[in-house]
Motif scaffolding. Structure first.
Motif, PDB file in Angstrom:
ATOM      1  N   ARG A 154       0.858  -1.376  -0.025  1.00 55.71           N
ATOM      2  CA  ARG A 154       0.084  -0.015   0.188  1.00 55.71           C
ATOM      3  C   ARG A 154       0.903   1.374   0.077  1.00 55.71           C
ATOM      4  O   ARG A 154       0.513   2.253  -0.745  1.00 55.71           O
ATOM      5  N   TYR A 155       1.872   0.972   0.800  1.00 63.14           N
ATOM      6  CA  TYR A 155       2.809   2.415   0.643  1.00 63.14           C
ATOM      7  C   TYR A 155       3.520   2.816  -0.547  1.00 63.14           C
ATOM      8  O   TYR A 155       3.570   3.800  -1.099  1.00 63.14           O
ATOM      9  N   ILE A 165       4.173  12.715  -2.226  1.00 61.57           N
ATOM     10  CA  ILE A 165       3.154  13.197  -1.015  1.00 61.57           C
ATOM     11  C   ILE A 165       3.916  13.212   0.134  1.00 61.57           C
ATOM     12  O   ILE A 165       3.459  13.658   1.155  1.00 61.57           O
ATOM     13  N   LEU A 166       4.819  12.496   0.362  1.00 60.17           N
ATOM     14  CA  LEU A 166       5.519  12.487   1.890  1.00 60.17           C
ATOM     15  C   LEU A 166       6.161  13.911   2.267  1.00 60.17           C
ATOM     16  O   LEU A 166       6.257  14.287   3.220  1.00 60.17           O
ATOM     17  N   THR A 181      -0.245   2.553  11.930  1.00 61.02           N
ATOM     18  CA  THR A 181       0.266   3.459  13.032  1.00 61.02           C
ATOM     19  C   THR A 181       1.351   4.313  12.454  1.00 61.02           C
ATOM     20  O   THR A 181       2.054   4.054  11.241  1.00 61.02           O
ATOM     21  N   PRO A 182       1.696   5.494  12.935  1.00 61.63           N
ATOM     22  CA  PRO A 182       2.826   6.381  12.540  1.00 61.63           C
ATOM     23  C   PRO A 182       4.029   5.745  12.914  1.00 61.63           C
ATOM     24  O   PRO A 182       4.874   5.662  11.862  1.00 61.63           O
ATOM     25  N   ARG A 187       8.919   3.046   9.863  1.00 63.68           N
ATOM     26  CA  ARG A 187       9.724   1.724   9.444  1.00 63.68           C
ATOM     27  C   ARG A 187       9.505   1.533   8.200  1.00 63.68           C
ATOM     28  O   ARG A 187      10.616   0.899   7.633  1.00 63.68           O
ATOM     29  N   LEU A 188       8.419   1.702   7.418  1.00 65.76           N
ATOM     30  CA  LEU A 188       8.388   1.577   6.104  1.00 65.76           C
ATOM     31  C   LEU A 188       9.159   2.567   5.183  1.00 65.76           C
ATOM     32  O   LEU A 188       9.982   2.234   4.420  1.00 65.76           O
ATOM     33  N   LYS A 189       9.313   3.869   5.776  1.00 69.82           N
ATOM     34  CA  LYS A 189       9.941   4.876   5.207  1.00 69.82           C
ATOM     35  C   LYS A 189      11.646   4.638   4.918  1.00 69.82           C
ATOM     36  O   LYS A 189      12.070   4.918   4.187  1.00 69.82           O
ATOM     37  N   TYR A 190      12.061   3.958   6.252  1.00 72.65           N
ATOM     38  CA  TYR A 190      13.373   3.995   6.392  1.00 72.65           C
ATOM     39  C   TYR A 190      13.864   2.263   6.213  1.00 72.65           C
ATOM     40  O   TYR A 190      14.873   1.935   6.744  1.00 72.65           O
TER      41      TYR A 190
END
Length: 195
Positions: A154-155, A165-166, A181-182, A187-190
């Motif tokens: 989804r990310y 968008i980020l 959750t944030p 975790r997904l971002k990094y």
């Protein structure tokens, strides 16, 4: 041609062919509005009277759940539409809110204006059908993704659908959109999904 109307002209031409005379009539019907960041365009319980075409800026469509938490359903960036189609077409109270996340310029299409577009454009009915179908597919994909895709999928799909968008949207809205959750979003971002 006015630059602000130029972007909606370009989009409409992706759906149907519009003659210069037809377009002149369209421009007379359009109104433009500038929305300040954080302003609300639609509130739950109100009938959605307009379709908003985003010329510049960013709108968020969200609802409030039974725990009074905001849940982001969709983002509308430049050259896309924002509305609650069910409320707009059926003239019933909306379950959603629409909020500007940036100072935003929109072209406003009212229910009455849409009917006039259908009547004045040679392929007006086709335009309405195609835009509604596209909107349905976007919403259908969003709901299906919540049940069939991992948070990472989804990310990645969000980043493909909404480039940059980020940088433009607060993290808690993005986490809400992804239904995570944030902390999980971080975790997904990094790349620390397994932690």
């Amino acid at each position: 041609m006015d630059n602000d109307f130029g972007s909606i002209y370009k989009l409409i031409n992706q759906y149907i062919e519009v003659s210069p005379i037809e377009w002149e009539q369209c421009c007379l019907m359009f109104t433009q509005d500038r929305i300040k960041k954080k302003d609300i365009l639609l509130t739950k319980g109100d009938v959605c009277c307009n379709i908003y075409f985003v010329v510049k800026g960013l709108l968020r469509i969200y609802f409030v759940d039974e725990n009074d938490e905001e849940k982001t359903f969709h983002f509308s960036l430049e050259s896309t539409f924002a509305t609650d189609y069910e409320s707009f077409l059926k003239r019933i109270p909306s379950d959603f809110y629409i909020q500007a996340l940036e100072n935003t310029t929109v072209i406003v299409i009212s229910f009455e204006m849409l009917k006039m577009l259908y009547e004045n454009l040679r392929h007006g009915e086709k335009l309405g059908r195609l835009i509604t179908e596209d909107y349905f597919f976007v919403m259908n994909d969003k709901i299906k993704a919540l049940y069939t895709q991992t948070p990472l999928q989804r990310y990645n799909n969000m980043n493909a659908a909404f480039p940059k968008i980020l940088r433009r949207v607060p993290q808690h809205y993005i986490a809400s959109y992804l239904n995570i959750t944030p902390v999980h979003l971080s975790r997904l971002k990094y790349g620390r999904v397994g932690e």
